[in-house]
Design a protein around this motif. Structure first.
Motif, PDB file in Angstrom:
ATOM      1  N   ALA A 138       0.817  -1.215   0.000  1.00 35.02           N
ATOM      2  CA  ALA A 138       0.000   0.000   0.000  1.00 35.02           C
ATOM      3  C   ALA A 138       0.852   1.266   0.000  1.00 35.02           C
ATOM      4  CB  ALA A 138      -0.929  -0.002   1.211  1.00 35.02           C
ATOM      5  N   ALA A 139       2.157   1.142   0.200  1.00 29.19           N
ATOM      6  CA  ALA A 139       3.056   2.293   0.117  1.00 29.19           C
ATOM      7  C   ALA A 139       3.521   2.563  -1.305  1.00 29.19           C
ATOM      8  CB  ALA A 139       4.271   2.071   1.023  1.00 29.19           C
ATOM      9  N   ILE A 140       3.123   1.704  -2.250  1.00 29.88           N
ATOM     10  CA  ILE A 140       3.468   1.907  -3.664  1.00 29.88           C
ATOM     11  C   ILE A 140       2.253   2.550  -4.328  1.00 29.88           C
ATOM     12  CG2 ILE A 140       4.168   0.781  -5.812  1.00 29.88           C
ATOM     13  CD1 ILE A 140       5.247  -1.531  -4.035  1.00 29.88           C
ATOM     14  N   LEU A 141       2.398   3.790  -4.764  1.00 27.35           N
ATOM     15  CA  LEU A 141       1.231   4.592  -5.130  1.00 27.35           C
ATOM     16  C   LEU A 141       0.426   3.978  -6.269  1.00 27.35           C
ATOM     17  CD1 LEU A 141       2.764   8.171  -4.790  1.00 27.35           C
ATOM     18  CD2 LEU A 141       1.356   6.923  -3.139  1.00 27.35           C
ATOM     19  N   SER A 165      -3.222  -4.847   6.423  1.00 25.24           N
ATOM     20  CA  SER A 165      -3.903  -3.657   5.888  1.00 25.24           C
ATOM     21  C   SER A 165      -4.188  -3.847   4.409  1.00 25.24           C
ATOM     22  CB  SER A 165      -3.028  -2.414   6.094  1.00 25.24           C
ATOM     23  OG  SER A 165      -1.775  -2.592   5.444  1.00 25.24           O
ATOM     24  N   PHE A 166      -5.096  -3.021   3.901  1.00 27.40           N
ATOM     25  CA  PHE A 166      -5.541  -3.158   2.514  1.00 27.40           C
ATOM     26  C   PHE A 166      -5.875  -1.784   1.974  1.00 27.40           C
ATOM     27  CE2 PHE A 166      -9.446  -4.383  -0.200  1.00 27.40           C
ATOM     28  CZ  PHE A 166      -8.702  -4.408  -1.371  1.00 27.40           C
ATOM     29  N   LEU A 167      -5.252  -1.429   0.851  1.00 27.92           N
ATOM     30  CA  LEU A 167      -5.591  -0.213   0.114  1.00 27.92           C
ATOM     31  C   LEU A 167      -6.107  -0.629  -1.253  1.00 27.92           C
ATOM     32  CD1 LEU A 167      -3.478   3.054  -0.184  1.00 27.92           C
ATOM     33  CD2 LEU A 167      -4.654   2.093  -2.157  1.00 27.92           C
ATOM     34  N   ILE A 168      -7.300  -0.177  -1.581  1.00 32.06           N
ATOM     35  CA  ILE A 168      -7.892  -0.448  -2.897  1.00 32.06           C
ATOM     36  C   ILE A 168      -8.208   0.867  -3.589  1.00 32.06           C
ATOM     37  CG2 ILE A 168     -10.150  -0.782  -1.757  1.00 32.06           C
ATOM     38  CD1 ILE A 168     -10.940  -2.512  -4.209  1.00 32.06           C
ATOM     39  N   ASP A 169      -7.775   0.972  -4.835  1.00 30.41           N
ATOM     40  CA  ASP A 169      -8.093   2.111  -5.703  1.00 30.41           C
ATOM     41  C   ASP A 169      -8.612   1.494  -7.001  1.00 30.41           C
ATOM     42  OD1 ASP A 169      -8.083   4.251  -7.513  1.00 30.41           O
ATOM     43  OD2 ASP A 169      -6.343   5.195  -6.597  1.00 30.41           O
ATOM     44  N   PRO A 219      -6.990  12.363  -0.310  1.00 27.37           N
ATOM     45  CA  PRO A 219      -5.816  12.485   0.552  1.00 27.37           C
ATOM     46  C   PRO A 219      -5.276  11.124   0.945  1.00 27.37           C
ATOM     47  CG  PRO A 219      -7.810  12.823   1.823  1.00 27.37           C
ATOM     48  CD  PRO A 219      -8.239  12.722   0.388  1.00 27.37           C
ATOM     49  N   GLY A 220      -4.016  11.108   1.335  1.00 25.52           N
ATOM     50  CA  GLY A 220      -3.403   9.869   1.782  1.00 25.52           C
ATOM     51  C   GLY A 220      -2.379  10.120   2.870  1.00 25.52           C
ATOM     52  N   ILE A 221      -2.022   9.071   3.536  1.00 24.39           N
ATOM     53  CA  ILE A 221      -0.897   9.051   4.468  1.00 24.39           C
ATOM     54  C   ILE A 221      -0.134   7.760   4.177  1.00 24.39           C
ATOM     55  CG2 ILE A 221      -0.151   8.891   6.869  1.00 24.39           C
ATOM     56  CD1 ILE A 221      -2.693  10.415   7.667  1.00 24.39           C
ATOM     57  N   TYR A 222       1.112   7.888   3.748  1.00 21.90           N
ATOM     58  CA  TYR A 222       1.884   6.730   3.307  1.00 21.90           C
ATOM     59  C   TYR A 222       3.215   6.665   4.058  1.00 21.90           C
ATOM     60  CZ  TYR A 222      -1.288   7.582  -0.614  1.00 21.90           C
ATOM     61  OH  TYR A 222      -2.392   7.836  -1.375  1.00 21.90           O
ATOM     62  N   PHE A 223       3.725   5.440   4.151  1.00 24.23           N
ATOM     63  CA  PHE A 223       5.039   5.206   4.739  1.00 24.23           C
ATOM     64  C   PHE A 223       5.933   4.636   3.629  1.00 24.23           C
ATOM     65  CE2 PHE A 223       1.694   4.491   7.954  1.00 24.23           C
ATOM     66  CZ  PHE A 223       1.898   5.657   8.677  1.00 24.23           C
ATOM     67  N   ILE A 224       6.419   5.516   2.780  1.00 25.62           N
ATOM     68  CA  ILE A 224       7.157   5.165   1.566  1.00 25.62           C
ATOM     69  C   ILE A 224       8.649   5.206   1.885  1.00 25.62           C
ATOM     70  CG2 ILE A 224       7.598   5.799  -0.829  1.00 25.62           C
ATOM     71  CD1 ILE A 224       4.811   7.127  -0.847  1.00 25.62           C
ATOM     72  N   PRO A 278       4.981  -1.590   8.177  1.00 27.53           N
ATOM     73  CA  PRO A 278       4.396  -2.798   7.569  1.00 27.53           C
ATOM     74  C   PRO A 278       2.963  -2.620   7.076  1.00 27.53           C
ATOM     75  CG  PRO A 278       5.529  -3.343   9.620  1.00 27.53           C
ATOM     76  CD  PRO A 278       5.420  -1.853   9.567  1.00 27.53           C
ATOM     77  N   PHE A 279       2.304  -1.524   7.480  1.00 28.08           N
ATOM     78  CA  PHE A 279       0.925  -1.280   7.040  1.00 28.08           C
ATOM     79  C   PHE A 279       0.860  -0.532   5.708  1.00 28.08           C
ATOM     80  CE2 PHE A 279       0.782  -1.979  11.550  1.00 28.08           C
ATOM     81  CZ  PHE A 279      -0.368  -2.715  11.755  1.00 28.08           C
TER      82      PHE A 279
END
Length: 446
Positions: free
Chosen positions: A226-229, A244-248, A389-394, A420-421
């Protein structure tokens, strides 16, 4: 949803504005190609057909290559519908749809038939005609000269595309309704422990889609991915831990896209609790900002406002030791939210004209500290935009932050527990109105 009435008004307004442009500029006609089926290099197979967006904003004929739309200074538009003789592939019939009665429709099977039809309509006009589309689609019409992808007409069309008609807004709303069903299925698959590939299968299976029918490749990102845009790898391996799960992911109706993002957490524990809190707080901040958007507001100001809110969220969570205003001023928030707040939405997911200030094509690029902002103009009534908006740990961005003088502003122990999220993105599709914005996404998906 019945599109028949709203489509008639949509087409009439586009036709009047375009014909007025042709008359004002002394251009006799505009011909727009639906596109061509492009072959794979050194092969006898073809890439999936993708319709020209300048064609599909006029009519929702989405899957038929080699069609053409002709607009002249006066009169009804003409559609040249390609119906070849083909023993190898299924040939499309002219649809029985709400839009067909608005066009003079001429079927053709061979290029020479098209050239003859166009020659009869255009050769007597004497001036070069405008053509929009790939060079491979330009008809070879005797006595007709083409101005190919003229920048002036493209700028005109792109600028006015930003404001959506009722038909276009209805299409985007319906696309959100359909996408919401798929998002729900994907969330349920994630919560059941499915891998990325299985989650994507649940998404497209919810409405029996083929992947190339989607408006863009789904982002299905679990854990660190989820840290890879723009992550589209779709791992097939079973997951030992599904944090965790990010879906676009989106949907398309009449060629108009929905573009929706959500983030979820299913793990327990201190770090997971902090991550879920970030999701909840970002969700609240996004909705609060949407309520404040209005015609006349510059989108760059909204973008900066969201950066301050993100900084405040990180400060309240004890990840940052400074507040949002200071974090924005120091460039810290850009390490957690590197992309723009949103973009225009329509027949293209990232609809054109976001930097364009007028129909002549004058451009205002975003400032250097916010280089990825796709929408840098004032909001107008009936624009449809994304707010994401987003909050990422890249990792590369965090490494830059750690090696900078702003490193002292970060609680690295807490931040490291969140890596790790991966990250969070929450994206809604919003129609701007002076009487209260319409959030199409939240009508169907919390």
């Amino acid at each position: 949803m019945n599109f028949e009435l709203s489509y008639g008004s949509h087409l009439a307004a586009k036709l009047e504005r375009t014909q007025s442009y042709l008359q004002r500029c002394g251009q006799p006609a505009l011909l727009i190609s639906s596109g061509v089926q492009e072959p794979i290099f050194q092969d006898d197979y073809y890439h999936p057909f993708v319709v020209n967006p300048f064609f599909k904003e006029w009519l929702p004929l989405l899957n038929v290559p080699n069609c053409y739309l002709l607009i002249r200074q006066n009169g009804r538009p003409s559609l040249f519908f390609h119906k070849p003789v083909d023993i190898w592939h299924k040939v499309s019939d002219l649809p029985e749809a709400f839009w067909v009665t608005h066009f003079d429709i001429l079927e053709y099977s061979e290029p020479q038939q098209l050239n003859t039809l166009l020659s009869g309509l255009l050769s007597a006009l004497g001036e070069p005609s405008l053509f929009i589309g790939l060079a491979a689609a330009i008809p070879d019409v005797s006595g007709v000269e083409w101005l190919h992808n003229d920048s002036a007409v493209l700028n005109h069309l792109k600028y006015y595309r930003a404001r959506k008609s009722e038909y276009e807004r209805q299409s985007i709303e319906q696309a959100n309704a359909q996408a919401a069903q798929c998002h729900t299925a994907a969330k349920e698959a994630f919560m059941a422990g499915a891998c990325e590939f299985e989650i994507n299968k649940a998404y497209i299976g919810a409405l029996n889609l083929r992947e190339h029918e989607l408006p863009y490749g789904n982002i299905i990102a679990v854990n660190e991915n989820a840290a890879i845009l723009h992550y589209t790898h779709l791992q097939t391996e079973a997951l030992h831990r599904s944090r965790s799960f990010l879906i676009d992911a989106g949907f398309s109706v009449n060629g108009y896209a929905a573009d929706i993002s959500r983030s979820y957490c299913r793990e327990q524990g201190e770090a997971a609790s902090c991550f879920q809190n970030l999701i909840d707080e970002l969700d609240k901040a996004q909705l609060a900002l949407i309520d404040e958007l209005k015609p006349g507001m510059h989108y760059l100001d909204a973008h900066k406002d969201m950066h301050r809110r993100v900084g405040d969220i990180l400060h309240a969570a004890d990840i940052l030791k400074v507040d949002g205003e200071s974090a924005l001023a120091e460039g810290i928030t850009g390490k957690f939210l590197p992309h723009g707040l949103g973009h225009l939405l329509g027949v293209q997911v990232h609809d054109l004209g976001g930097w364009q200030q007028n129909e002549m094509g004058d451009i205002s690029e975003p400032p250097s500290e916010h280089p990825y902002l796709r929408l840098n103009r004032e909001l107008e009534e009936d624009m449809v935009i994304t707010v994401e908006p987003g909050i990422y740990f890249i990792e590369p961005l965090l490494a830059e932050l750690k090696s900078s003088s702003q490193s002292v502003c970060v609680n690295w122990d807490l931040l490291d527990s969140l890596r790790p999220f991966g990250g969070i993105r929450i994206e809604d599709n919003v129609a701007i109105s002076a009487n209260g914005n319409q959030n199409y996404t939240r009508k169907f998906l919390p």
